[in-house]
Design an enzyme around this catalytic site. Sequence first.
Site, short mmCIF file in Angstrom:
data_model
loop_
_atom_site.label_atom_id
_atom_site.label_comp_id
_atom_site.label_asym_id
_atom_site.label_seq_id
_atom_site.Cartn_x
_atom_site.Cartn_y
_atom_site.Cartn_z
CD GLU A 4 -7.83 2.37 6.93
OE1 GLU A 4 -8.75 3.15 7.26
OE2 GLU A 4 -7.25 2.36 6.03
N GLY A 57 -3.90 -4.95 6.40
CA GLY A 57 -4.53 -6.04 5.70
C GLY A 57 -3.50 -7.23 5.44
CB CYS A 69 -8.98 -20.93 -21.95
SG CYS A 69 -9.62 -22.84 -21.46
CD GLU A 70 -8.11 -15.16 -20.33
OE1 GLU A 70 -7.15 -14.25 -20.88
OE2 GLU A 70 -9.31 -14.77 -20.55
CE1 TYR A 84 -5.98 -6.64 -0.43
CE2 TYR A 84 -3.86 -7.19 0.46
CZ TYR A 84 -5.19 -6.41 0.25
OH TYR A 84 -5.19 -5.21 1.03
C1 LIG Z 1 -6.21 -1.95 0.78
C2 LIG Z 1 -6.30 -0.82 1.95
C3 LIG Z 1 -5.92 -1.19 3.26
C4 LIG Z 1 -4.95 -2.29 3.37
O1 LIG Z 1 -3.65 -2.36 2.78
P1 LIG Z 1 -2.64 -3.50 3.26
O2 LIG Z 1 -1.37 -3.16 2.27
O3 LIG Z 1 -3.36 -4.89 2.92
O4 LIG Z 1 -2.24 -3.36 4.71
C5 LIG Z 1 -5.81 -0.46 4.18
N1 LIG Z 1 -6.76 0.71 3.93
C6 LIG Z 1 -7.29 1.02 2.76
C7 LIG Z 1 -8.03 2.24 2.60
C8 LIG Z 1 -7.01 0.43 2.05
O5 LIG Z 1 -7.64 0.51 0.71
#
Ligand SMILES: *Cc1c(COP(=O)(O)O)cnc(C)c1O
Length: 418
Positions: free
Chosen positions: A273, A275, A342-343, A371
């Site tokens: 997974e 990201g 404004c922070e 992100y």
């Molecule tokens: C956030 C997340 C990801 C992705 O994480 P990365 O660090 O962006 O690769 C994969 N699986 C789950 C369950 C997540 O919460």
Amino acid sequence: MHSFKYKNSELYAEDVPVRKIVEEVGSPVFIYSHETFLRHFNAYQNAFNGQPHTICFALKANSNPAVLKLLANNGCGADVVSGGELYLARRAGIHPSKIVYAGVGKTEHEIIEALKAKILMFNVESSDEMHAINDIARSMKVKAPIALRVNPDIDPMTHPYISTGLKESKFGIPIEEALENYELAKKLGNLDITGIHKHIGSQITTIQPFVDALRKVLLLVHDLKDHGITIKNIDMGGGLGIPYNDEHPPHPKDLSNAVLPLLKGSDINLILEPGRSIAGNAGIFVTKVLYLKKHSKKEFVIVDGGMNDLLRPSLYNAFHSVLPVKKNSRKKVLSDVVGPICESGDFLARGRELPRYDKGELMALMSAGAYGFSMSSNYNSRRRVAEVMVRGNEFHVVREREKYSDLARGTKIPDFLK
Ligand SMILES: *Cc1c(COP(=O)(O)O)cnc(C)c1O
């Protein structure tokens, strides 16, 4: 590592000058490289070729529909954490058989939608949730495919906010309690146990935590087999880090080299997974210098992008490399790059030795493809910015900058105020 490079002192996104994009689209803006997304995705595909596998891109890193379409067209799956992400994944054409669904707070409505869609599996985070999914599946007269998200109690040595696999974390089920929960799942009647899931954190820059966690998971898989429970999918989660500054994180190939031998001879489908490691360095955030403000010890560079556009520095004290869009040889000054919000926490970079900027100049915050936009908000009633995808010498707006009228979209004035 990415396709944002200087040519003749000018920063390019692939073959397009960044300046040209800003001239047409305005600032601030996120710019994505088609080539980089594809290269990063293919690196995973190729690395895990020796094993049945599914790469499920974590939508929370970047859910722009054009990005999703690009990944979907190349066979990518999706890791979703909400009904909205499920909607976007399916809309992009990602096949439900490649969609996994995680998250500690799935609602009844979201569970129904995912069951109707026939996703690959729910990554279940608690026994309470397991009961809920079972009840809903029973009322729909279907079986829900599930994996339990186990918490292997491994320290990924990353930022505490993005560390998710420790005992005290809200995520998953402690690995010691996994067996009893699987036994329960077996008894419940409308659950189809298909896998096991773990995700230990993000921006992990060494291989060892992945190996340690997988070893623990494999011990459990053997244990489960002895209890008559067969696991078809092992979901290793995401979390591979990227170079933001001077990190040297492993390549997907290093990960597969370390991990595949542990699965040798098994036909288990390995799910990943990623990201950040796909999207992070496939995008930059470009902002314009509005004002300079001298301080006794440092200089504030006030730019038109703020924490509502790129939250990571404020939220995690995260580092994004800052590059001038037009290189120069001016002397360096200690600088804070701050936004218009404004922070006091509204900064994009702090305490950096940066070449002195002029008003109106453009600066790029690198590694902003993950992100970045997905964490952006309308705070201070700022319009969310445009997103652009570059491919070779073409560029395309893949999300328009919001209009002021978007800020009032869906709102209503009650009659008594009219
Ligand atoms: C956030 C997340 C990801 C992705 O994480 P990365 O660090 O962006 O690769 C994969 N699986 C789950 C369950 C997540 O919460």
